[in-house]
Design an enzyme around this catalytic site. Structure first.
Site, PDB file in Angstrom:
ATOM      1  N   LYS A 126       0.842  -1.192   0.000  1.00  0.00           N
ATOM      2  CA  LYS A 126       0.000   0.000   0.000  1.00  0.00           C
ATOM      3  C   LYS A 126       0.886   1.255   0.000  1.00  0.00           C
ATOM      4  O   LYS A 126       0.706   2.155  -0.791  1.00  0.00           O
ATOM      5  CB  LYS A 126      -0.905  -0.039   1.236  1.00  0.00           C
ATOM      6  N   GLU A 152      10.449  -4.657   4.656  1.00  0.00           N
ATOM      7  CA  GLU A 152      10.525  -6.062   4.236  1.00  0.00           C
ATOM      8  C   GLU A 152      10.252  -6.181   2.736  1.00  0.00           C
ATOM      9  O   GLU A 152      10.999  -6.804   1.984  1.00  0.00           O
ATOM     10  CB  GLU A 152       9.490  -6.917   4.985  1.00  0.00           C
ATOM     11  N   GLY A 160      -4.902  -1.994   5.066  1.00  0.00           N
ATOM     12  CA  GLY A 160      -4.070  -3.120   4.610  1.00  0.00           C
ATOM     13  C   GLY A 160      -4.733  -4.466   4.861  1.00  0.00           C
ATOM     14  O   GLY A 160      -4.809  -5.322   3.981  1.00  0.00           O
ATOM     15  N   ARG A 161      -5.272  -4.660   6.060  1.00  0.00           N
ATOM     16  CA  ARG A 161      -5.844  -5.967   6.421  1.00  0.00           C
ATOM     17  C   ARG A 161      -7.243  -6.180   5.829  1.00  0.00           C
ATOM     18  O   ARG A 161      -7.857  -7.225   6.040  1.00  0.00           O
ATOM     19  CB  ARG A 161      -5.851  -6.142   7.936  1.00  0.00           C
ATOM     20  N   GLU A 199      -4.786  -6.774  14.944  1.00  0.00           N
ATOM     21  CA  GLU A 199      -4.301  -5.450  14.534  1.00  0.00           C
ATOM     22  C   GLU A 199      -5.442  -4.427  14.638  1.00  0.00           C
ATOM     23  O   GLU A 199      -5.215  -3.245  14.829  1.00  0.00           O
ATOM     24  CB  GLU A 199      -3.742  -5.505  13.104  1.00  0.00           C
ATOM     25  N   HIS A 255      -3.968 -33.292  17.446  1.00  0.00           N
ATOM     26  CA  HIS A 255      -2.793 -34.051  17.857  1.00  0.00           C
ATOM     27  C   HIS A 255      -1.703 -33.142  18.408  1.00  0.00           C
ATOM     28  O   HIS A 255      -0.551 -33.556  18.530  1.00  0.00           O
ATOM     29  CB  HIS A 255      -2.280 -34.879  16.671  1.00  0.00           C
ATOM     30  N   LYS A 301       9.235  -0.819  14.406  1.00  0.00           N
ATOM     31  CA  LYS A 301       9.815  -0.460  13.102  1.00  0.00           C
ATOM     32  C   LYS A 301      10.858   0.643  13.284  1.00  0.00           C
ATOM     33  O   LYS A 301      11.926   0.609  12.695  1.00  0.00           O
ATOM     34  CB  LYS A 301       8.721   0.081  12.167  1.00  0.00           C
TER      35      LYS A 301
HETATM   36  O1  F6P Z   1       3.069  -3.230   9.807  1.00  0.00           O
HETATM   37  C1  F6P Z   1       1.702  -3.277   9.670  1.00  0.00           C
HETATM   38  C2  F6P Z   1       1.239  -2.883   8.311  1.00  0.00           C
HETATM   39  O2  F6P Z   1       1.161  -1.500   8.211  1.00  0.00           O
HETATM   40  C3  F6P Z   1      -0.089  -3.543   8.000  1.00  0.00           C
HETATM   41  O3  F6P Z   1      -1.170  -2.872   8.501  1.00  0.00           O
HETATM   42  C4  F6P Z   1      -0.038  -3.671   6.539  1.00  0.00           C
HETATM   43  O4  F6P Z   1      -0.956  -4.616   6.088  1.00  0.00           O
HETATM   44  C5  F6P Z   1       1.395  -4.080   6.323  1.00  0.00           C
HETATM   45  O5  F6P Z   1       2.103  -3.352   7.284  1.00  0.00           O
HETATM   46  C6  F6P Z   1       1.957  -3.868   4.966  1.00  0.00           C
HETATM   47  O6  F6P Z   1       1.960  -2.535   4.571  1.00  0.00           O
HETATM   48  P1  F6P Z   1       2.151  -2.119   3.070  1.00  0.00           P
HETATM   49  O7  F6P Z   1       1.068  -2.723   2.264  1.00  0.00           O
HETATM   50  O8  F6P Z   1       2.101  -0.627   3.073  1.00  0.00           O
HETATM   51  O9  F6P Z   1       3.501  -2.625   2.622  1.00  0.00           O
END
Ligand code: F6P
Length: 547
Positions: free
Chosen positions: A204, A210, A264-265, A350, A381, A510
Site C-alpha cells: 500500500k 521487508e 491493509g488488512r 491489529e 494431535h 519499526k
Molecule cells: O506493519 C503493519 C502494516 O502496516 C499492515 O497494517 C499492513 O498490512 C502491512 O504493514 C503492509 O503494509 P504495506 O502494504 O504498506 O507494505
C-alpha cells in the site's frame, strides 16, 4: 456510553452466575430445542452457537449493547464513507470494493465507484491476458509463475485465499514472499525461471522495509538473468503510492492502484487481490467479491436476532468481557483454510488489540482477545490436550465444509466432519469421574489402578464452542466467511469504543529497528540497555560480515 455499558456488563456478570448453575450439557437436557433457538442461517451457511454457555435472557441483554453503542448508526457511517478511522482521518470503505457498482459512494465529495470500476476492469484484462499468454515475458514466453512480494495485509489475504481456492486455480503458479529473512525469497526463487516469472510488488505504502528489500533483491535476480531493460517487463505493482512505483521502474500500465480508505488488512478485495485473480481467473474473483457483498447486505439488513456478524461479535464480547477468557481459538476443519487463522490474527488483533478509547482514554474494559488456532484434525494431535484438560478455558470456533472437492474420497470427508462435531461435543460434555471409573473397571483394572489413573482421564467439559458449517469452500462462500469475520471485528470494536482501523502499535518496533540496523552496520550503540548491547556484541563476534 461507558458508564451504561459497565452497568450492562455487571448485569451480565450476574446472569452468568445464574446460567452457570447448570452445565452446558444440562442446558441441552433442559431444552431439547437449543439448536433451533441458537443458530442462524444465511443461504449455504449455518452458524450454530447453541454450545455457548448462555441463554435467551443473556442474549437479549447482549442485544441491548447493540442499541446502547449505536451500532446501526456507526455501521451506516462506515458504509457511506464517513471518516471513522479518526486517528488517520480516513474513511473505511473496503465494502465499496465489493458493492453493487451501480451505486455511488462518496469520499470528500467525490464518487469513488468510477475509480473502483476502472481498476477492477484493468485487473481483469491484465490477469486474463497473463493467463491466456497475450501478455508475454521479455523472452516472448507465457508467464508460468507469479511471485507476490508483500507483507501483512499485502500478503496474508492473497496467500490465504489463493491457498483456500486451490480447486479453482487454473492460471500460472503463484508464490508468496513476505519475510525479510533472505531464506524466504531465496527458497522461493530457487526453482523458478526468471524468463517466465512475473513479480508483483504488493505494498500500500511502497515503503515497507521487508517488501522493498525483497523487491530490490528480486529485481537484481531478474536483471542478472535478463538484463536491466528486460527485467522491468517482469514486474507489476499494487500500491496507493504511484510516484514510488514509478521510481522503482514499473511502468504505469503495470501499476494497479488503490486508495487510503482501504486498510491493509481489508485489502484483499482491492488490487491487492491481483495475484489471486491471476490464479483463479476474473470470474471466480468476482464470485468471491459477490460473496462478501452478500454478507455486507446481510449485516446491513438482517435484524440483530438473525444477524450472523452481530451474534458472532456478541459471543466474542460475552467471552472476553463477562467470562474473562483471554484467548479464542479458530479451528477450521478444512485443510485449505490452513492459513485462515493467521489471516484472522491480523484482521482481529491489529484491529482490536488496543488500550485506549476513541477519545484517547485508557480503556476500562478488556478489548480484543488473543486469537490463535490451526487446522483440524492436525491440531487435535497438538494443542487439543490443553483445550480439553488445561486450566484455561478457550472458546473454540469450528469451521467445516459439508462437501469436499475431491471425487471418490468421501471417507476422508466423513471422518473430517465427524472429528469436528465430536470435538465440540467432547468439549461440552466432558467425562466425569464416575464414568471414567466405570470404563476403567470394565477394562479389567483393579481398584488401586483405577484410583491412580482416574483423575488423569477426567474431562471437566462445559467448554464453549461454536460451529460454522458451509456447503463447500467456493469463492463465494469464502468471500462471505471473510466478510463475516470483518464485520464481527467491527462490531466488537464499536462495543469497546476503539478505533479498529488504525495500527499504531506496529510503529515503535519499526522505528527502533531502523536505529538498530545502524548499530549492526557499525555505528557505536548509544544509550542502549545492557541486554541489547550484550546481544549486539555477540552477534558481531559471530558474524564476520558485521563489523
Ligand atoms: O506493519 C503493519 C502494516 O502496516 C499492515 O497494517 C499492513 O498490512 C502491512 O504493514 C503492509 O503494509 P504495506 O502494504 O504498506 O507494505
Amino acid at each position: 456510553m461507558n458508564g451504561k455499558r459497565e452497568v450492562l456488563f455487571d448485569q451480565l456478570k450476574k446472569l452468568k452466575v445464574e446460567v452457570e448453575k447448570n452445565s452446558l450439557k444440562e442446558l441441552f437436557e433442559l431444552n431439547p430445542n437449543r439448536f433451533e433457538e441458537f443458530h442462524v442461517s444465511l443461504d449455504d451457511m449455518v452458524f450454530d452457537y447453541s454450545k455457548i454457555h448462555f441463554n435467551k435472557q443473556i442474549l437479549s441483554k447482549l442485544f441491548e449493547l447493540i442499541k446502547l453503542c449505536n451500532l446501526e448508526e456507526k455501521r451506516d457511517a462506515m458504509f457511506k464513507g464517513d471518516k471513522i478511522n479518526i486517528t488517520e482521518n480516513r474513511a473505511v470503505l473496503h465494502t465499496a470494493l465489493r458493492a453493487n457498482l451501480n451505486h455511488s459512494v462518496f469520499v470528500d465529495g467525490e464518487d469513488i465507484i468510477p475509480d473502483i470500476k476502472e481498476v477492477l476492469e484493468r485487473m481483469k484484462s491484465f490477469s486474463t491476458d497473463i493467463r491466456e499468454g497475450k501478455i508475454v515475458s521479455s523472452t516472448n514466453e507465457k508467464f508460468t509463475d507469479v511471485v507476490n512480494i508483500g507483507i501483512g495485509g499485502s500478503h496474508l489475504g492473497p496467500q490465504m485465499v489463493t491457498q483456500a481456492l486451490k480447486p479453482y486455480h487454473d492460471g500460472p503458479d503463484v508464490h508468496f514472499v513476505s519475510n525479510i529473512d533472505s531464506s524466504h525469497l531465496s527458497d522461493t526463487l530457487k526453482g523458478l525461471n526468471p524468463a517466465t516469472t512475473l513479480v508483483i510488488i504488493a505494498s500500500k505504502t511502497f515503503t515497507t522495509i521487508e517488501t522493498m528489500t525483497n523487491a530490490k533483491s528480486a529485481k537484481k535476480w531478474m536483471q542478472e538473468a535478463l538484463g536491466e531493460e528486460n527485467a522491468n517487463k517482469h514486474f507489476a505493482a499494487l500500491s496507493t503510492a504511484l510516484d514510488k512505483t514509478k521510481a522503482f521502474g514499473i511502468s504505469d500500465d503495470r501499476v494497479f492502484g488503490f486508495w487510503d480508505w482501504v486498510g491493509g488488512r481489508y485489502s484483499i478485495w482491492s488490487a491487492i487481490g491481483l495475484s489471486l485473480m491471476i490464479a483463479i481467473g476474473a470470474k471466480n474473483f468476482e464470485e468471491f467479491l459477490q460473496g462478501a457483498y452478500e454478507m455486507d447486505e446481510h449485516f446491513k439488513n438482517a435484524s440483530v436476532e438473525e444477524n450472523m456478524p452481530i451474534i458472532l461479535a456478541l459471543i466474542g464480547v460475552w467471552h472476553r468481557n463477562i467470562c474473562e477468557y483471554a484467548t479464542r481459538a479458530i479451528l477450521p476443519y478444512d485443510q485449505r483454510l490452513e492459513s485462515f487463522t493467521t489471516y484472522i490474527q491480523q484482521l482481529d488483533m491489529e484491529s482490536n488489540g488496543k488500550s485506549v478509547s476513541l477519545s484517547g482514554k485508557q480503556l476500562e474494559v478488556n478489548s480484543g482477545p488473543i486469537v490463535w488456532g490451526e487446522a483440524g484434525t492436525n491440531s487435535q494431535h497438538s494443542f487439543f490436550q490443553l483445550l480439553h484438560q488445561g486450566t484455561s478455558i478457550v472458546p473454540c470456533e469450528f469451521l467445516v465444509a459439508v462437501n469436499n472437492h475431491e471425487e471418490g474420497m468421501d471417507i476422508h470427508n466423513q471422518l473430517l466432519i465427524a472429528n469436528c462435531l465430536a470435538q465440540s461435543q467432547a468439549l461440552m460434555n466432558g467425562r466425569d469421574i464416575n464414568e471414567v471409573k466405570t470404563i476403567l473397571k470394565n477394562s479389567g483394572l483393579d481398584d488401586e489402578q483405577i484410583e491412580r489413573l482416574a483423575p488423569h482421564k477426567v474431562f471437566r467439559g462445559n467448554r464453549p464452542s461454536s460451529t460454522l458449517i458451509y456447503k463447500k469452500l467456493t469463492p463465494k462462500i469464502l468471500g462471505k466467511i471473510i466478510a463475516l469475520y470483518e464485520h464481527r471485528v467491527f462490531v466488537e470494536g464499536v462495543i469497546w469504543n476503539i478505533d479498529s482501523f488504525d495500527q499504531w502499535g506496529v510503529e515503535l518496533g519499526k522505528e527502533l529497528a531502523t536505529k538498530m540496523v545502524s548499530y549492526i552496520q557499525g555505528n557505536e550503540p548509544k544509550g542502549l540497555d545492557s541486554s541489547s548491547v550484550g546481544l549486539l556484541m555477540t552477534i558481531k563476534k559471530w558474524n564476520k560480515n558485521i563489523n
